[in-house]
Scaffold this motif. Structure first.
Motif, PDB file in Angstrom:
ATOM      1  N   GLU A 180       8.843   4.446  -5.214  1.00 36.32           N
ATOM      2  CA  GLU A 180       8.467   3.410  -4.251  1.00 36.32           C
ATOM      3  C   GLU A 180       9.640   2.532  -3.828  1.00 36.32           C
ATOM      4  O   GLU A 180       9.510   1.323  -3.649  1.00 36.32           O
ATOM      5  CB  GLU A 180       7.319   2.559  -4.803  1.00 36.32           C
ATOM      6  CG  GLU A 180       6.053   3.371  -5.026  1.00 36.32           C
ATOM      7  CD  GLU A 180       4.939   2.580  -5.680  1.00 36.32           C
ATOM      8  OE1 GLU A 180       5.172   1.409  -6.020  1.00 36.32           O
ATOM      9  OE2 GLU A 180       3.845   3.124  -5.838  1.00 36.32           O
ATOM     10  N   LEU A 182      12.872   1.766  -1.014  1.00 32.99           N
ATOM     11  CA  LEU A 182      13.004   1.719   0.431  1.00 32.99           C
ATOM     12  C   LEU A 182      14.402   2.154   0.831  1.00 32.99           C
ATOM     13  O   LEU A 182      15.386   1.757   0.202  1.00 32.99           O
ATOM     14  CB  LEU A 182      12.748   0.296   0.950  1.00 32.99           C
ATOM     15  CG  LEU A 182      11.308  -0.215   0.855  1.00 32.99           C
ATOM     16  CD1 LEU A 182      11.261  -1.725   1.029  1.00 32.99           C
ATOM     17  CD2 LEU A 182      10.440   0.468   1.913  1.00 32.99           C
ATOM     18  N   ALA A 202      11.287  -6.841   3.411  1.00 33.31           N
ATOM     19  CA  ALA A 202      10.661  -5.538   3.179  1.00 33.31           C
ATOM     20  C   ALA A 202      10.513  -5.267   1.691  1.00 33.31           C
ATOM     21  O   ALA A 202       9.480  -4.749   1.237  1.00 33.31           O
ATOM     22  CB  ALA A 202      11.498  -4.443   3.836  1.00 33.31           C
ATOM     23  N   TRP A 206       6.736  -4.641  -0.098  1.00 36.60           N
ATOM     24  CA  TRP A 206       6.440  -3.209  -0.252  1.00 36.60           C
ATOM     25  C   TRP A 206       5.540  -2.998  -1.458  1.00 36.60           C
ATOM     26  O   TRP A 206       5.943  -3.144  -2.597  1.00 36.60           O
ATOM     27  CB  TRP A 206       7.748  -2.443  -0.412  1.00 36.60           C
ATOM     28  CG  TRP A 206       7.641  -0.957  -0.443  1.00 36.60           C
ATOM     29  CD1 TRP A 206       8.064  -0.140  -1.448  1.00 36.60           C
ATOM     30  CD2 TRP A 206       7.130  -0.080   0.567  1.00 36.60           C
ATOM     31  NE1 TRP A 206       7.854   1.175  -1.130  1.00 36.60           N
ATOM     32  CE2 TRP A 206       7.264   1.258   0.101  1.00 36.60           C
ATOM     33  CE3 TRP A 206       6.537  -0.295   1.819  1.00 36.60           C
ATOM     34  CZ2 TRP A 206       6.862   2.350   0.842  1.00 36.60           C
ATOM     35  CZ3 TRP A 206       6.137   0.797   2.551  1.00 36.60           C
ATOM     36  CH2 TRP A 206       6.288   2.098   2.084  1.00 36.60           C
ATOM     37  N   HIS A 207       4.276  -2.680  -1.227  1.00 39.87           N
ATOM     38  CA  HIS A 207       3.283  -2.455  -2.281  1.00 39.87           C
ATOM     39  C   HIS A 207       3.105  -3.679  -3.176  1.00 39.87           C
ATOM     40  O   HIS A 207       2.742  -3.554  -4.347  1.00 39.87           O
ATOM     41  CB  HIS A 207       3.652  -1.240  -3.141  1.00 39.87           C
ATOM     42  CG  HIS A 207       3.649   0.046  -2.372  1.00 39.87           C
ATOM     43  ND1 HIS A 207       2.624   0.411  -1.535  1.00 39.87           N
ATOM     44  CD2 HIS A 207       4.561   1.051  -2.312  1.00 39.87           C
ATOM     45  CE1 HIS A 207       2.894   1.582  -0.996  1.00 39.87           C
ATOM     46  NE2 HIS A 207       4.060   1.983  -1.440  1.00 39.87           N
ATOM     47  N   GLY A 282       9.781   5.216   1.758  1.00 32.67           N
ATOM     48  CA  GLY A 282       9.681   4.155   2.741  1.00 32.67           C
ATOM     49  C   GLY A 282      11.011   3.942   3.441  1.00 32.67           C
ATOM     50  O   GLY A 282      12.063   3.915   2.805  1.00 32.67           O
ATOM     51  N   VAL A 321       8.642   0.685   7.690  1.00 30.65           N
ATOM     52  CA  VAL A 321       8.484  -0.770   7.764  1.00 30.65           C
ATOM     53  C   VAL A 321       9.375  -1.238   8.906  1.00 30.65           C
ATOM     54  O   VAL A 321      10.608  -1.049   8.852  1.00 30.65           O
ATOM     55  CB  VAL A 321       8.888  -1.449   6.443  1.00 30.65           C
ATOM     56  CG1 VAL A 321       8.720  -2.959   6.553  1.00 30.65           C
ATOM     57  CG2 VAL A 321       8.061  -0.901   5.288  1.00 30.65           C
TER      58      VAL A 321
END
Length: 385
Positions: A180, A182, A202, A206-207, A282, A321
């Motif tokens: 997970e 980016l 971001a 993110w999550h 991502g 994103v």
């Protein structure tokens, strides 16, 4: 063997050889990095992979050669310890030889962790052991890595700030990325507050957790000339100079993949597969980049091909994103382009691949092109004076 190491071998390949141990060691460190799956990137430096290839005592007679083996230990930064052992024939049982080799495996770990271990003292003068240690060290690992990509030696290299020295980078042996995370592609010429702020926003959103962010520079670009290694090094060190404004966990990716479909193809094998219910890859992008992703020009001028390629990225677990920016065509108006209008016109399944960062959460009216223009004006004025 081939499935584990991820490489094909020829008919003449010797499975009891230094080469086999080295291949096993590299595959092991890659797995160690993938199993780590942590956002604490400092732990990546501690990953070690060990490969052992040996021919020990069996019921078959080896024509007096005796048992022998190779051990290769590889650290995540590519440093290696090699050991070749030759044991006296018919001196030990198979169990005793297994124990002897096991002790050398522990020594391999010690060697790579301390980079200095005492010389082995053998209890039998007819046993022979040869050791060597190699450390990856160069003055400018960024430029060196860029040269490797341009030569076609590798497709991507991951650089992390060196433990205990935030002014240097270490090249990881494989571009394994944590779960997970980016990836933030860009030319970063130069990096600026907009990049660092968007990375922070971001990462935090993110999550619902703080994600590691990797700034990715592609040496090739469909609209621009290729970057030379020195330019890559300069831009990366400019990012390093802004580390106080970066997310806690960050790194640098250098690739030869100008298009997103190519980035996905290269990086997908190195992404964690632990949680398949969430997007696994991502990308942080600006609205101008989003427009290029959705431009049929880059897909044989075919909208159908464009949607097919974008959907294929979605099936691979890709999510975008998107951070907005000041309208570059009408800067005086102060209009902010968020990307919502463009996304709303897409099919529903494609819309779901994009998360728009709202203006109240991110707006920095600055761009690299504007900074370059200002620097050029200053340089021209100084030359005139």
């Amino acid at each position: 063997f081939q499935n584990y190491v991820g490489e094909a071998v020829g008919e003449d390949f010797k499975y009891s050889s230094r080469e086999a141990a080295a291949m096993l060691s590299r595959a092991a460190v890659r797995r160690a990095l993938q199993y780590r799956c942590t956002t604490n990137l400092a732990e990546y430096h501690q990953c070690i992979g060990i490969g052992v290839s040996s021919a020990l005592t069996t019921t078959k007679l080896r024509l007096g050669r005796g048992s022998f083996g190779f051990i290769v230990a590889t650290k995540a930064d590519g440093s290696q310890w090699h050991c070749h052992v030759q044991l006296q024939p018919q001196l030990r049982t198979r169990t005793q030889e297994d124990q002897f080799m096991g002790g050398l495996i522990l020594r391999a770990i010690e060697q790579l962790r301390s980079e200095a271990a005492d010389k082995i003292i053998l209890d039998n003068e007819k046993d022979q052991i040869e050791e060597s240690y190699s450390r990856v060290d160069c003055e400018d690992p960024i430029a060196k890595g860029a040269e490797r990509i341009l030569s076609g030696d590798v497709e991507a290299i991951l650089f992390l700030p060196q433990n205990g020295d935030n002014n240097k980078f270490v090249a990881m042996i494989d571009p394994v990325l944590p779960m997970e995370c980016l990836v933030f592609p860009g030319s970063f010429d130069p990096p600026h507050e907009g990049h660092t702020t968007l990375a922070q926003v971001a990462s935090s959103g993110w999550h619902g957790s703080s994600a590691a962010v990797f700034f990715e520079l592609s040496l090739t670009n469909p609209d621009k000339p290729s970057m030379n290694p020195q330019s890559v090094s300069r831009r990366v060190h400019q990012i390093l100079g802004m580390r106080d404004r970066l997310p806690k966990e960050w790194g640098i990716l250098v690739t030869g993949a100008p298009l997103f479909a190519q980035k996905v193809e290269i990086l997908k094998p190195y992404m964690s597969q632990v949680n398949k219910d969430r997007p696994q890859m991502g990308f942080v992008i600006g609205t101008d980049t989003m427009v290029r992703i959705l431009n049929p020009k880059y897909y044989n001028n075919s909208e159908d091909d464009m949607f097919e390629a974008v959907r294929a990225m979605g099936h691979a677990g890709v999510h975008f994103v998107v951070g907005g920016r000041l309208d570059q065509q009408d800067r005086e108006s102060g209009k902010f382009v968020s990307g919502e209008d463009e996304v709303s016109a897409l099919p529903k399944d494609v819309q779901s691949m994009f998360t728009i960062v709202q203006e109240q959460d991110f707006r920095v009216d600055i761009s690299s092109s504007e900074i370059r223009k200002q620097l050029h004006t200053i340089g021209t004025t100084e030359s005139a004076l």
